[in-house]
Design a protein around this motif. Sequence first.
Motif, PDB file in Angstrom:
ATOM      1  N   UNK A 146      10.212   2.335   6.618  1.00 48.85           N
ATOM      2  CA  UNK A 146      11.077   3.420   6.289  1.00 48.85           C
ATOM      3  C   UNK A 146      11.366   3.041   4.938  1.00 48.85           C
ATOM      4  N   UNK A 147      11.247   4.213   4.067  1.00 46.38           N
ATOM      5  CA  UNK A 147      11.769   4.260   2.555  1.00 46.38           C
ATOM      6  C   UNK A 147      13.218   4.301   2.600  1.00 46.38           C
ATOM      7  N   UNK A 148      14.025   3.249   2.031  1.00 47.70           N
ATOM      8  CA  UNK A 148      15.318   3.573   1.447  1.00 47.70           C
ATOM      9  C   UNK A 148      15.494   4.496   0.078  1.00 47.70           C
ATOM     10  N   UNK A 149      14.734   3.939  -0.879  1.00 48.04           N
ATOM     11  CA  UNK A 149      14.806   4.639  -2.134  1.00 48.04           C
ATOM     12  C   UNK A 149      13.522   3.802  -3.157  1.00 48.04           C
ATOM     13  N   UNK A 150      12.960   4.755  -3.906  1.00 44.33           N
ATOM     14  CA  UNK A 150      12.048   4.262  -4.845  1.00 44.33           C
ATOM     15  C   UNK A 150      12.601   4.858  -6.203  1.00 44.33           C
ATOM     16  N   UNK A 151      12.895   3.728  -7.155  1.00 44.42           N
ATOM     17  CA  UNK A 151      13.620   4.245  -8.587  1.00 44.42           C
ATOM     18  C   UNK A 151      12.433   3.874  -9.656  1.00 44.42           C
TER      19      UNK A 151
ATOM     20  N   UNK B 216       0.718  -1.180  -0.039  1.00 39.81           N
ATOM     21  CA  UNK B 216       0.113   0.006   0.054  1.00 39.81           C
ATOM     22  C   UNK B 216       0.796   1.181   0.024  1.00 39.81           C
ATOM     23  N   UNK B 217       1.861   1.165   0.798  1.00 40.94           N
ATOM     24  CA  UNK B 217       2.928   2.520   0.697  1.00 40.94           C
ATOM     25  C   UNK B 217       3.401   2.580  -0.446  1.00 40.94           C
TER      26      UNK B 217
ATOM     27  N   UNK C 159       2.285   6.615  -7.220  1.00 43.12           N
ATOM     28  CA  UNK C 159       1.360   7.545  -7.682  1.00 43.12           C
ATOM     29  C   UNK C 159       1.495   9.007  -7.143  1.00 43.12           C
ATOM     30  N   UNK C 160       2.141   9.033  -6.030  1.00 41.89           N
ATOM     31  CA  UNK C 160       2.369  10.416  -5.363  1.00 41.89           C
ATOM     32  C   UNK C 160       3.448  11.163  -6.076  1.00 41.89           C
TER      33      UNK C 160
END
Length: 411
Positions: free
Chosen positions: A270-275, A240-241, A247-248
Amino acid sequence: MGKKKLMILGAGTCQVPIITKAREMGFITIVVSVDGNYPGFAVSDTCYKIDVREKERLLEIAKKENISGILTDQTDISVPTVAYIAEKMGLPGIGYDCALRFTNKFRMRQCCEKIGIRMPEYYQSSSLEEAWKYAQHIGLPLILKPVDNQGSRGVSKVIHFDEFKDKFFAAKHYSNEGFVIIEKFFNGREIVVEGFASDCNFLNLIIGDSYNFDLIDMFIPRRRIFPTSLNDRLKNKVLELNYRLVKGFGLKFGITHSEFLVDENTGEICLMEVAARGGGVFISSDLIPLSCGIDVNALLIKIAAGEKASIDAGAVRAGASGYICFYLPEGEILGVRGIEALSNFPGIHKVFLNDIAVGAKAPDMKDKTHRLGPILLFGRDRQDVQETIDKVQKTLTVDVETPTGIAGIRW
């Protein structure tokens, strides 16, 4: 009308699948990378040996070649240039600002705050004095990382303040912009999620577990296995996150790779990274199709070339896949046994061990480039994959002469 031309940025081993896929689909491929012995050059139709960050120079080449699309996979540094050229030429692209949100870790964290996703306390600085003040405010332990690099280069954990100066400059050295992120350390289990966006819609595809080598100050994955063994409640929370993140961030289309830390006791994530590109080590090209049956490389190629392509959620099947890597102690390789046998194992998809030979020198482990492998695996479920891993580790042996005696593989 002649064949369409696609410009593909990156010519390393992990870019070979998308280059060959594009050619199989009937496109003329124009591959760009810095000069070097990169296998992507050999499988391209045309190549330019230029740094992929030289966006103005590559824009002129793209215009000269009259390309119909531009893309990259499994590398962060190419993403902004791909978006920039697409934007300037009116080709399908994610937008330059969007690309920076996915590649600049400071902008990434700022965007998370704007869309209501909590982050550990963080700061950005190019100055040691300023960074030192931030570090004292955050407190130990903390993480230092370059704001805009890849492959975990320059990322380190600071436990004692007397380490801070050297580790700050090590992180800054790997930043193209000369900035460092100073971030509160978050202790958790590492989870990775792979997904795909089209027409601004997004679908999570597979979620897995990531395991690092037990090396001081190095965050280098040794193994990734899909699906995760995380309990359903936390797994769904991560998915979900990830959906909210992509989307955000406003991704129009493309493959995504996200890395999270999950505290299984508190449920915090905790987000490390999104690519905005596929996961490296053949995750997007091989492990996603092996796990869920979706060829995301083919979909990306179609969209980048101006064609319609999307995923029917009902077509996503449940399977398992993964990769394992290892490293060797520094020294001379004396013996290698078991590589040939691996190709006959059920559950092994591909083996990349060409760099291991008697007489070769094993370097000191410094970063991801010193990993050996990968060995790609698949199965009906996670247990299948784990059983294959166990067989591989019993079969493959490498003897290395070190100053302290003969040593073997470090899994």
